[in-house]
Enzyme design. Structure first.
Site, PDB file in Angstrom:
ATOM      1  N   ASP A  64      -3.540 -18.187   1.723  1.00  0.00           N
ATOM      2  CA  ASP A  64      -4.709 -18.678   1.262  1.00  0.00           C
ATOM      3  C   ASP A  64      -5.546 -19.606   2.032  1.00  0.00           C
ATOM      4  O   ASP A  64      -6.742 -19.805   2.381  1.00  0.00           O
ATOM      5  CB  ASP A  64      -4.532 -19.424  -0.230  1.00  0.00           C
ATOM      6  CG  ASP A  64      -3.024 -20.104  -0.079  1.00  0.00           C
ATOM      7  OD1 ASP A  64      -2.371 -20.163   0.829  1.00  0.00           O
ATOM      8  OD2 ASP A  64      -2.830 -20.435  -1.123  1.00  0.00           O
ATOM      9  N   ASP A  74     -11.830  -7.864   6.799  1.00  0.00           N
ATOM     10  CA  ASP A  74     -13.115  -7.947   6.162  1.00  0.00           C
ATOM     11  C   ASP A  74     -13.675  -9.216   6.264  1.00  0.00           C
ATOM     12  O   ASP A  74     -15.075  -9.255   6.651  1.00  0.00           O
ATOM     13  CB  ASP A  74     -13.132  -7.512   4.800  1.00  0.00           C
ATOM     14  CG  ASP A  74     -13.115  -5.989   4.833  1.00  0.00           C
ATOM     15  OD1 ASP A  74     -12.597  -5.100   5.585  1.00  0.00           O
ATOM     16  OD2 ASP A  74     -13.879  -5.572   3.624  1.00  0.00           O
ATOM     17  N   TYR A  87       0.860  -1.190  -0.121  1.00  0.00           N
ATOM     18  CA  TYR A  87       0.138  -0.026   0.380  1.00  0.00           C
ATOM     19  C   TYR A  87       0.866   1.346  -0.045  1.00  0.00           C
ATOM     20  O   TYR A  87       0.530   2.343  -0.277  1.00  0.00           O
ATOM     21  CB  TYR A  87      -0.948   0.186   1.200  1.00  0.00           C
ATOM     22  CG  TYR A  87      -1.977  -0.958   0.897  1.00  0.00           C
ATOM     23  CD1 TYR A  87      -1.987  -2.081   0.220  1.00  0.00           C
ATOM     24  CD2 TYR A  87      -3.261  -0.864   1.999  1.00  0.00           C
ATOM     25  CE1 TYR A  87      -3.045  -2.945   0.169  1.00  0.00           C
ATOM     26  CE2 TYR A  87      -4.368  -1.855   1.653  1.00  0.00           C
ATOM     27  CZ  TYR A  87      -4.264  -2.725   0.954  1.00  0.00           C
ATOM     28  OH  TYR A  87      -5.103  -3.733   0.478  1.00  0.00           O
ATOM     29  N   ASP A 110      -5.769  -6.314   5.462  1.00  0.00           N
ATOM     30  CA  ASP A 110      -6.935  -5.628   4.899  1.00  0.00           C
ATOM     31  C   ASP A 110      -8.185  -6.609   4.576  1.00  0.00           C
ATOM     32  O   ASP A 110      -9.114  -6.328   4.910  1.00  0.00           O
ATOM     33  CB  ASP A 110      -6.505  -4.625   3.750  1.00  0.00           C
ATOM     34  CG  ASP A 110      -7.571  -4.048   3.432  1.00  0.00           C
ATOM     35  OD1 ASP A 110      -8.529  -3.423   4.117  1.00  0.00           O
ATOM     36  OD2 ASP A 110      -7.499  -3.089   2.268  1.00  0.00           O
ATOM     37  N   LYS A 163       2.680 -15.411   2.582  1.00  0.00           N
ATOM     38  CA  LYS A 163       2.872 -16.220   1.497  1.00  0.00           C
ATOM     39  C   LYS A 163       4.231 -16.541   1.226  1.00  0.00           C
ATOM     40  O   LYS A 163       4.697 -16.210  -0.023  1.00  0.00           O
ATOM     41  CB  LYS A 163       1.853 -15.549   0.434  1.00  0.00           C
ATOM     42  CG  LYS A 163       1.772 -16.316  -0.741  1.00  0.00           C
ATOM     43  CD  LYS A 163       0.621 -17.221  -0.972  1.00  0.00           C
ATOM     44  CE  LYS A 163       0.572 -18.112  -2.159  1.00  0.00           C
ATOM     45  NZ  LYS A 163      -0.218 -19.100  -1.913  1.00  0.00           N
TER      46      LYS A 163
HETATM   47  C1  IPM Z   1      -9.450  -0.366   5.700  1.00  0.00           C
HETATM   48  C2  IPM Z   1      -9.560   0.349   4.288  1.00  0.00           C
HETATM   49  C3  IPM Z   1      -8.573   1.138   4.038  1.00  0.00           C
HETATM   50  C4  IPM Z   1      -7.357   0.241   3.788  1.00  0.00           C
HETATM   51  C5  IPM Z   1      -8.687   1.722   2.733  1.00  0.00           C
HETATM   52  C6  IPM Z   1      -9.982   2.690   2.727  1.00  0.00           C
HETATM   53  C7  IPM Z   1      -7.649   2.758   2.011  1.00  0.00           C
HETATM   54  O1  IPM Z   1     -10.182  -0.756   3.482  1.00  0.00           O
HETATM   55  O2  IPM Z   1      -9.316   0.555   6.729  1.00  0.00           O
HETATM   56  O3  IPM Z   1      -9.396  -1.591   5.826  1.00  0.00           O
HETATM   57  O4  IPM Z   1      -7.190  -0.307   2.741  1.00  0.00           O
HETATM   58  O5  IPM Z   1      -6.781   0.325   4.900  1.00  0.00           O
HETATM   59 MG    MG Z   2     -10.262  -2.615   4.408  1.00  0.00          MG
END
Ligand code: IPM
Ligand code: MG
Length: 357
Positions: free
Chosen positions: A223, A251, A142, A247, A191
């Site tokens: 994975d 989620d 990133y 990241d 990985k």
């Molecule tokens: C998170 C979000 C951010 C990230 C984005 C909005 C840049 O997805 O905080 O997880 O990737 O860190």
């Molecule tokens: Mg995120």
């Protein structure tokens, strides 16, 4: 005590959910005798509209000067066509970098009251789970070199993943320290069967692990980790991983709790001043409709009290209020599922939490 908090409400549902969390902070402050002085700063799409830049210098300075930052969310379709370094997301990445917030703590646990919302099989849900994702936040792909160039087959794009030993060492320590306060188990996700950065990651995490003989350490390929998170989430205590893997996996972890609307996060650096934000985004589709779930932001405020200000009793008080509303069957639209409950608005959910503080 007086605590100075920088508020970065951002875009979409950001202003609604941050306002909810501020009300909760005020109530807790009144109960325990603290003053939380909040100052608003612009970042993200709203800052682009007002100043032409996603992260004005004033915001960086204001956040640096504060005792902590509470952030809502940034981004939205209105700014989607802007070039990469002018996008709202740049504000978030820039703020994390400017404040040196390399550790991102993302706890994910299954609330007994929300078992019905967990999409996993009943026998897996029965085992429950309570994990802490420790995501590296200021390095990796990133933040690496990226661009467009003429390649062998015409135009191409590239992004680079780089990790220094120093960056891996400090995030590993953060994970082992977190594990010592929990069930003393760290799973490091990488990985390493393909990526050189992952091989350095693994090597380094193990070397630091020797300083923590009381903590059990193992490795898992990313994975496989994606699979294990839905197969047997109870096996995870502390998970430590790179920026991008964290990241994505956080989620996934949020979905098995029932909703991404529930998960808070703390971004910390060398100092105690950190940035606290829900892990979800700005949800432009429901912005301004008073339908957002404020819980992730309210729990982020609780994490701020616990980590930045050492106010654990006050943090417990907020977390207990959230447990109680969920146990009482109160639901916002995202967690109403098949419960038959009438969804509460963001304002109503906030009121219910306030009543229990
Ligand atoms: C998170 C979000 C951010 C990230 C984005 C909005 C840049 O997805 O905080 O997880 O990737 O860190
Ligand atoms: Mg995120």
């Amino acid at each position: 005590m007086v605590y100075n908090i920088a508020l970065v409400k951002g875009d979409g549902i950001g202003p609604e959910i941050v306002s909810s969390a501020v009300k909760v902070l005020e109530k807790v402050g009144a109960k325990y005798g603290h003053e939380f002085k909040c100052t608003d700063y612009l970042a993200g799409g709203c800052a682009i509209d007002a100043t032409g830049m996603p992260l004005p210098e004033e915001t960086v300075e204001g956040c640096k000067a504060s005792d902590s930052v509470l952030l809502g969310a940034v981004g939205g379709p209105k700014w989607d066509k802007l070039p990469g370094d002018k996008r709202p997301e740049k504000a978030l990445l820039g703020l994390r970098k400017a404040l040196g917030l390399y550790t991102n703590l993302r706890p994910a646990k299954l609330y007994p009251a929300l078992k019905e919302e967990c999409p996993l099989r009943a026998d897996i849900v029965e085992q429950g789970f309570d994990l802490m994702m420790v995501r590296e936040l200021t390095g990796g792909i990133y933040f690496g070199d990226r661009g467009r160039r003429d390649g062998k087959y015409g135009p191409e794009a590239y992004d680079t993943e780089a990790y220094s030993v120093m960056e891996i060492e400090r995030i590993a320590r953060a994970a082992f320290d977190a594990a010592r306060k929990r069930r003393k188990n760290v799973i490091s996700i990488d990985k390493a069967n393909v990526l050189e950065t992952s091989r350095l990651w693994r090597e380094t995490v193990h070397r630091i692990g020797e300083e923590y003989p009381d903590v059990q350490l193992s490795d898992m390929l990313v994975d496989n980790a994606a699979m294990q998170l839905v197969r047997r989430p109870s096996q995870f205590d502390v998970v430590v991983t790179s920026n991008m893997f964290g990241d994505i996996l956080s989620d996934e972890a949020s979905q098995i709790t029932g909703s991404i609307g529930l998960l808070p996060s703390a971004s910390l650096g060398a100092t105690k001043c950190g940035l606290y934000e829900p892990i979800h985004g700005s949800a432009p589709d429901i912005a301004g409709q008073d339908r957002a779930n404020p819980i992730a932001t309210i729990l982020s405020a609780a994490m701020m009290l616990r980590y930045a200000f050492d106010l654990s009793e006050e943090a417990d008080c907020i977390e207990r209020a959230v447990d109680e509303v969920l146990a009482a069957g109160l639901r916002t639209a995202d967690i109403v599922g098949n419960s038959g409950a009438t969804p509460l608005s963001c304002t109503e959910m906030t009121e219910e939490i306030l009543k229990r503080i």
